[in-house]
Every structure is written in C-alpha cells, then in structure tokens.
Design a protein around this motif. Sequence first.
Motif, short mmCIF file in Angstrom:
data_model
loop_
_atom_site.label_atom_id
_atom_site.label_comp_id
_atom_site.label_asym_id
_atom_site.label_seq_id
_atom_site.Cartn_x
_atom_site.Cartn_y
_atom_site.Cartn_z
N ASN A 142 -14.42 23.63 62.77
CA ASN A 142 -15.81 23.18 62.82
C ASN A 142 -16.43 23.41 64.20
OD1 ASN A 142 -16.78 21.35 60.28
ND2 ASN A 142 -14.56 21.30 60.48
N LEU A 143 -15.65 23.14 65.24
CA LEU A 143 -16.19 23.30 66.58
C LEU A 143 -16.38 24.77 66.94
CD1 LEU A 143 -14.18 20.53 68.50
CD2 LEU A 143 -16.47 20.41 67.48
N VAL A 144 -15.46 25.64 66.51
CA VAL A 144 -15.59 27.08 66.79
C VAL A 144 -16.83 27.65 66.12
CG1 VAL A 144 -14.57 29.34 66.37
CG2 VAL A 144 -13.15 27.48 67.25
N VAL A 145 -17.06 27.29 64.87
CA VAL A 145 -18.25 27.77 64.17
C VAL A 145 -19.51 27.24 64.85
CG1 VAL A 145 -19.55 27.60 62.01
CG2 VAL A 145 -17.10 28.07 61.96
N GLY A 146 -19.46 25.96 65.29
CA GLY A 146 -20.63 25.40 65.97
C GLY A 146 -20.93 26.10 67.28
N ALA A 147 -19.90 26.54 67.99
CA ALA A 147 -20.10 27.14 69.29
C ALA A 147 -20.36 28.63 69.23
CB ALA A 147 -18.88 26.87 70.17
N ALA A 148 -19.87 29.34 68.18
CA ALA A 148 -19.89 30.80 68.19
C ALA A 148 -20.92 31.43 67.26
CB ALA A 148 -18.50 31.33 67.84
N VAL A 149 -21.46 30.71 66.30
CA VAL A 149 -22.35 31.31 65.31
C VAL A 149 -23.80 31.13 65.76
CG1 VAL A 149 -23.13 31.20 62.92
CG2 VAL A 149 -20.70 30.91 63.46
N PRO A 150 -24.63 32.17 65.62
CA PRO A 150 -26.05 32.02 65.98
C PRO A 150 -26.72 30.90 65.17
CG PRO A 150 -25.47 34.33 65.65
CD PRO A 150 -24.31 33.53 65.21
N GLN A 151 -27.73 30.29 65.80
CA GLN A 151 -28.36 29.13 65.18
C GLN A 151 -28.94 29.41 63.80
OE1 GLN A 151 -31.05 27.06 67.79
NE2 GLN A 151 -31.84 25.74 66.17
N PRO A 152 -29.60 30.56 63.55
CA PRO A 152 -30.16 30.78 62.20
C PRO A 152 -29.11 30.79 61.09
CG PRO A 152 -31.15 32.28 63.78
CD PRO A 152 -30.01 31.63 64.48
N ALA A 153 -27.91 31.21 61.43
CA ALA A 153 -26.86 31.30 60.42
C ALA A 153 -25.93 30.09 60.43
CB ALA A 153 -26.03 32.56 60.64
N PHE A 154 -26.19 29.12 61.32
CA PHE A 154 -25.24 28.03 61.52
C PHE A 154 -25.06 27.16 60.27
CE2 PHE A 154 -24.71 23.52 62.79
CZ PHE A 154 -23.38 23.60 63.18
N ALA A 155 -26.13 26.76 59.64
CA ALA A 155 -26.05 25.85 58.48
C ALA A 155 -25.23 26.48 57.36
CB ALA A 155 -27.45 25.49 57.99
N ALA A 156 -25.45 27.77 57.08
CA ALA A 156 -24.68 28.45 56.03
C ALA A 156 -23.23 28.64 56.46
CB ALA A 156 -25.32 29.79 55.70
N ALA A 157 -23.01 28.95 57.75
CA ALA A 157 -21.65 29.18 58.23
C ALA A 157 -20.80 27.91 58.18
CB ALA A 157 -21.68 29.73 59.65
N MET A 158 -21.44 26.75 58.34
CA MET A 158 -20.68 25.49 58.34
C MET A 158 -20.06 25.17 56.98
SD MET A 158 -20.26 23.95 61.19
CE MET A 158 -19.93 22.26 60.69
N GLN A 159 -20.49 25.88 55.95
CA GLN A 159 -19.88 25.66 54.64
C GLN A 159 -18.41 26.06 54.63
OE1 GLN A 159 -21.25 24.21 51.86
NE2 GLN A 159 -22.91 23.68 53.27
N VAL A 160 -18.05 27.04 55.48
CA VAL A 160 -16.66 27.51 55.49
C VAL A 160 -15.72 26.43 56.01
CG1 VAL A 160 -15.08 29.21 56.48
CG2 VAL A 160 -17.32 29.94 55.61
N PRO A 161 -15.90 25.90 57.25
CA PRO A 161 -15.01 24.81 57.68
C PRO A 161 -15.27 23.52 56.93
CG PRO A 161 -16.71 25.17 59.32
CD PRO A 161 -16.85 26.28 58.32
N GLY A 162 -16.49 23.37 56.38
CA GLY A 162 -16.78 22.16 55.62
C GLY A 162 -15.92 22.03 54.39
#
Length: 430
Positions: A142-162
């Motif tokens: 969760n923290l890696v995705v939060g720190a490494a993914v651009p903000q526009p794609a962050f909400a969709a990317a969080m589904q993976v660790p979620g």
Amino acid sequence: MSPPRAASYLGTLLRRGAPAMAGVTGGLDDLEVADPAPAAPLRRMRRIAGPVEPAAPDNLLLRATRYVAMVPLAYRILAVTGALVAFLADGHGGVAPVVAVAACLIAWNVFGLTWLFRSAPFHDRAAGRLLVLDVLATIAANLVVGAAVPQPAFAAAMQVPGKHLLGAVALLTLALGAGYGLALMLLGVPLAGLAWLLNTGVFNVKQAVAGLPTMIGVLVTATGALILLGLGTRLALAYGIRHGREAERARQHRMLHDTVLQTLETIALPGTGSSEHQLSEIRRLARAQAIEVRQAIEGADGSGALGEKLAALAAEMARDGLRAQLVMAELDADTLSEVRQIAIRDAAREALRNTLKHSGTDRVVVRAEDRDGGVAVIIRDHGTGFDAADRPPGFGISQSITARLAEAGGQAQVESSPGGGTRVTLWMPR
C-alpha cells in the motif's frame, strides 16, 4: 472455592482461529453433541458451541487446519490479478510500480500455497512468522503504490494492494482468530490515509474510511466461515467418536461370541468317555482358548495368504470334531488385503461353528473361488438345515458373519432349507 468454569468452544474458536479445532477433542464424548435423538437446530448448535475441556492439540487435526488458509491465498491471487488487469485496461500511467507490486504479491501468495502443501511437519512458530511477514508485505504494498504511482492513477492503482489487504483480513481471522482480523481491519484505515498522504500530501480521512464497509463485510464473512467450519468439525468428531465406540463394542462382542462363548458352550455339551478324558478335553479347549484370546488382545491375527488362513481354520475345526474339506482355486497371495482376508476367515469360522453346533453332521465343504470381481468362500453342509422364515438370524449370523463382512466391504448370504443342509456364501471385492 468453586472449580474454574469450562471454556466455551465458540469463544475459544473466535479467540484462536481454526487451530483451536485441534485441541477440543478432550471431553467431547461427555457432551450430548452427537445425541441421535431429534433436537431443535438452535439447541443442537448450543450444544456444539458449549463448554469444552481443551486437550493437547491433535497433530493430525493441527496439520489439517492449516488448509483453511488456502481460500484467502487463492482469492488474493485471483483478485490481485484481476485488479491489475483492470488497471492496465484503463490505460493509466505509473504502470511499472503497480505491475511490480502485483507481481510480488502474487509470487508471495503462490509461495504461501506451496508452503501449505509441503510435506514437512507443521510448526506454529514458522506459521506465525509467515503471517507477520504477510501483514508487513500488505502494508509495504500500500505504501509503495502511494509513493510511486502518479496522482491521477492513484485511486485505480490502490485496488491492487487493496485486494491483498482484504484477503489478509480474512487470512488472519481464520488462522489466528477474529480479534486479529479486526485489528488488521482497523489498521487498514490509517494505512489508507497514510498512502493518500504519501501520494497527495494530504491525509484524506474520507478516502481512509471509504474501504471500511468492504473490510467489515470481509471480516464478518470470514468469522461466519470460521464458526461454521469449527462447529461442523466438532460435530463430525463427536459422531466419529460415538460411532467408533459402537463399532469397537460390536467388535468386542463378536470376539467374545466367537471365542470365549463358543468354548464355554462346547465345554457345556455332554461329554463322552471317562472323567479323566473329559477333563483332558476341557484343559485342551481352555489352553486353545487362552491362546486365541491373547492373539485377539494383542492383534496377532496372522499374516499368511487367504488359503493358509482357511487351511489353519480347517485344522482348528478338525480338533473340535468337524471335518472340513477345503477346495481352493488358484488365488494369489495379494488377491485381498489383510483386513479383508481376516474378515472372511473370521466369518467362515462362525459359519463352521454353526455347522458343528446345529447341523447334525460332522462334514462340510469349504470352497474358495474367483467370482464377480472378488473372492467367494462357500461353506456347504448337508445337515438338518433350517427354515429361514421360521428362524430369524441370531447374533452369530447378523453380527459375526454379515456385519463383519459388511465392515470390510463384503457381503454374506445364508441359504438353508429343512433337510436340505445349509450354504453360506462369503464374498469380498478385490
């Protein structure tokens, strides 16, 4: 001072998770869990979930309970893969870190499944370390995705660790208890807020609690599955203990009927010859019976082939005055398993003793042959016979012959008519 109150099985299950099922066999026979009498469903469930006296964990049950982790591990493999595919299909940026996180999480869960299926002994400490590492991997993802993914794609990317976090809540609930699953669920709220802080610079409380209802649903579902699995296992154990004891009692009754009782009845028959001869016969029967009972107690049932067992049985009956002619087909030593050979031999012994006591003849033919994909042993005499309609099967036929073969997967058939003798067919599948 009052004695300590027995622990509730349901409470123990919720506190300790699935491994608690390995230590609840103690005192299970003293409960009314497996009472076959009709009972209301809720009443029976209260019996199952009621007090229990925890015993030392059964190693076999302990190894079996680890397989409950298969479901959340398999779910995470599928869910993380699905979330990654959906993220890639939407064409968001920041693909590389999301793919890397998903690949690591999938590999970790595959390793978990491999660890579950290994043949090595189960160790609590090793399992505990892996669960700690699992929680750390979930937090790190969760923290890696939060720190490494651009903000526009962050909400969709969080589904993976979620998805991995949801599986971790279920995993801890099943493996350690509902309290651990609840703790991880509550930890998921600040974890989501921290991921938003790393990505946007703002601790977004609304987004932090957005996933809470889904995690609550997962926690409730996993807790319900744990309860149903635990109660069902305890009920199955109770029934197994009950039926096992009934089978053991039946086996002991058959052993007494086929050994001690038969000898006592033989001794009670009117003797012939001098008193010294009769006393010698009684001593011979007593010695033979003592050997047979000792073999039954020590489990020394013999390990020869079926032909050898039947030949020994014919010699045994000859000592009691019954001349058995043995006709054997070509049967391999491995035709039947040892358990099935013993079942046929003991059932044949009971049939021959019935011939000796009731048929009025001292001659019988015992034939062993291949039949219908199995082995048949036919005991045939030309004695007085009987009418099956007028004489219901007694203990010897119903238990020592029919039930004994049925326990090993075989069948028995008794045919007789007044004046026409008796035929007993014992059949056992390969």
